[in-house]
Design a protein around this motif. Sequence first.
Motif, PDB file in Angstrom:
ATOM      1  N   LEU A 463     -66.852 -93.661  95.834  1.00  0.00           N
ATOM      2  CA  LEU A 463     -67.511 -93.349  94.569  1.00  0.00           C
ATOM      3  C   LEU A 463     -66.489 -93.106  93.465  1.00  0.00           C
ATOM      4  CD1 LEU A 463     -70.317 -92.829  93.287  1.00  0.00           C
ATOM      5  CD2 LEU A 463     -69.979 -90.399  93.824  1.00  0.00           C
ATOM      6  N   VAL A 464     -65.434 -92.342  93.775  1.00  0.00           N
ATOM      7  CA  VAL A 464     -64.383 -92.091  92.787  1.00  0.00           C
ATOM      8  C   VAL A 464     -63.695 -93.396  92.399  1.00  0.00           C
ATOM      9  CG1 VAL A 464     -62.114 -91.023  92.464  1.00  0.00           C
ATOM     10  CG2 VAL A 464     -63.976 -89.692  93.471  1.00  0.00           C
ATOM     11  N   GLN A 465     -63.439 -94.242  93.386  1.00  0.00           N
ATOM     12  CA  GLN A 465     -62.768 -95.505  93.106  1.00  0.00           C
ATOM     13  C   GLN A 465     -63.597 -96.389  92.173  1.00  0.00           C
ATOM     14  OE1 GLN A 465     -59.726 -96.414  94.039  1.00  0.00           O
ATOM     15  NE2 GLN A 465     -59.813 -98.490  93.218  1.00  0.00           N
ATOM     16  N   LYS A 466     -64.900 -96.501  92.459  1.00  0.00           N
ATOM     17  CA  LYS A 466     -65.756 -97.395  91.678  1.00  0.00           C
ATOM     18  C   LYS A 466     -66.124 -96.817  90.318  1.00  0.00           C
ATOM     19  CE  LYS A 466     -67.213-100.758  92.990  1.00  0.00           C
ATOM     20  NZ  LYS A 466     -66.666-102.132  92.899  1.00  0.00           N
ATOM     21  N   ARG A 467     -66.428 -95.501  90.285  1.00  0.00           N
ATOM     22  CA  ARG A 467     -66.956 -94.908  89.053  1.00  0.00           C
ATOM     23  C   ARG A 467     -65.869 -94.311  88.158  1.00  0.00           C
ATOM     24  NH1 ARG A 467     -72.420 -93.517  89.586  1.00  0.00           N
ATOM     25  NH2 ARG A 467     -73.466 -95.189  90.748  1.00  0.00           N
ATOM     26  N   VAL A 468     -64.701 -94.044  88.728  1.00  0.00           N
ATOM     27  CA  VAL A 468     -63.666 -93.355  87.953  1.00  0.00           C
ATOM     28  C   VAL A 468     -62.410 -94.216  87.809  1.00  0.00           C
ATOM     29  CG1 VAL A 468     -62.223 -91.287  87.793  1.00  0.00           C
ATOM     30  CG2 VAL A 468     -64.537 -91.112  88.727  1.00  0.00           C
TER      31      VAL A 468
END
Length: 522
Positions: A463-468
């Motif tokens: 999630l951090v990789q994709k959204r941030v």
Amino acid sequence: MNWLVSIAQFLVNEILSQPAYLIGLITAAGLIALKKSTGQIIGGAIKATLGFLLIGAGAGLVVASLAPLGEMIQGSTGAHGVIPTNEAIVGIAQKEYGSRVAWLMIVGFAVSLVLARITPLRYVFLTGHHMLFMATLLTMVLATARMTSWVVVLLGGVLLGIMLVSMPAFAHPWTKRITGNNSIAIGHFGTAGYVAAGATGQLVGKSSPSTEEMKLPEGLRFLRDSMVATALSMLLIYLIMALLFLAKVGKETAFKAFAVDGGAAATGVGNYLMQSIMQGLQFGIAVAIILFGVRTILGELVPAFQGIAAKVVPGAVPSLDAPIVFPYAQNAVLIGFISSFVGGLISLGLLSAVFNPAFGLALVLPGLVPHFFTGGAAGVYGNATGGRRGAMAGAFVNGVLITFLPALLLKVLGAFGKENTTFGDADFGWFGTLIGNAAKAGTAGGIVLMLLIGAAVLGGAILVQKRVVETGWDPGARRDAVLGPQTPAAAPVEDAVPRAAGTYRKLTPPAGAPKPPPPPED
């Protein structure tokens, strides 16, 4: 089967747990993928290996110079308790669980490569000794919960593989803020402290100038040299603690402080003080060696990694040891070390006065080695988002974390919790505590809970990789709005360092820099 165990132990203990060899092999593989000549492959691999050996040599000097200082601090304050030292607890555990650790580490590294290939987490963890440390921790926790050997290896390997690709992703928004690009990631299990430091910097240092922009009077301009500033600071710290130690314990005991690792005891007060000065100077040399090693390895590894990215894990980013960020903010490293150590001292006071009597938590002494390496890196992360205030406050938070988290971890280590040492870095503390408490639910329930924890970590990282990370979020944007865009510190790959292909990087001045004068006419 003994020969299989011997092969696994050889691979882990002699190659995979040796960062220098691992980096050399990775560099060679990358250069082969780039179809470089035999000479370039051999030269690049050896130079990358030597770079890591330089880092190791510097780290060894750091440990040696800090050993007497640690004794002085402990003797001056009268504090007694557990001293977190990764190498020490791993050595103790290896005697009982050596073969399981070996297999778990191999499975974990393989799982991490598969996850890097099939998920958005394109990180390849190259810090071999931290792979070994986490493999040992997982083996200890699972074995203490009476899991069978095959469960320890397979379940532990999956959990290790998840941690190897996930933790670099959590820190990557802040790492990109430091480096200014996507060329490297942090591959070190102090990541929770670095993320906390970067987030703390965002909160407290919106308008604070960088540690690298300190305005010094003309007479103090020599302090702009990081090696000089580091050596002088440690020299003063050593002298102060040496005098306090001498006053507390007397000459007979104080003079023996330097008689460690083959050193000679002081022969008098003058010799005692001069040995203190020498240790401070040795510390400055150690830091300079580490920085030179970092520059050397990056000059070879980053270009070679392009080959690995194209052939094995497309878009791969190498995840490297904590000192890899030191050259980006060298003043912040020293500020971070001191601030983290202060955080450790204050946390020790809280443990002694409140948490030990109320909850039975062990007293965790502030080990200088973990506070230097993780505190120094935390200072760099805090500075990237919060300048000087961020470096101090962020590293202070790191010091608190690496004091309380090891105290909690001791609760789930069984008989190993009674040793006088434990794991020191933040990720060992929080992850080991979660896994250890989940394992207490029994074999079936424990396995389910541990897999759920692993899935939560992996899902959070994706999630951090994709959204941030992939959306380009900048954790220092608020600071830039106040101070203007901050140009990242020059990357530690020097323009004068030959690249693997035998060429030199084109000189590219930073944005806003004045244009160089035209060359003289013939």
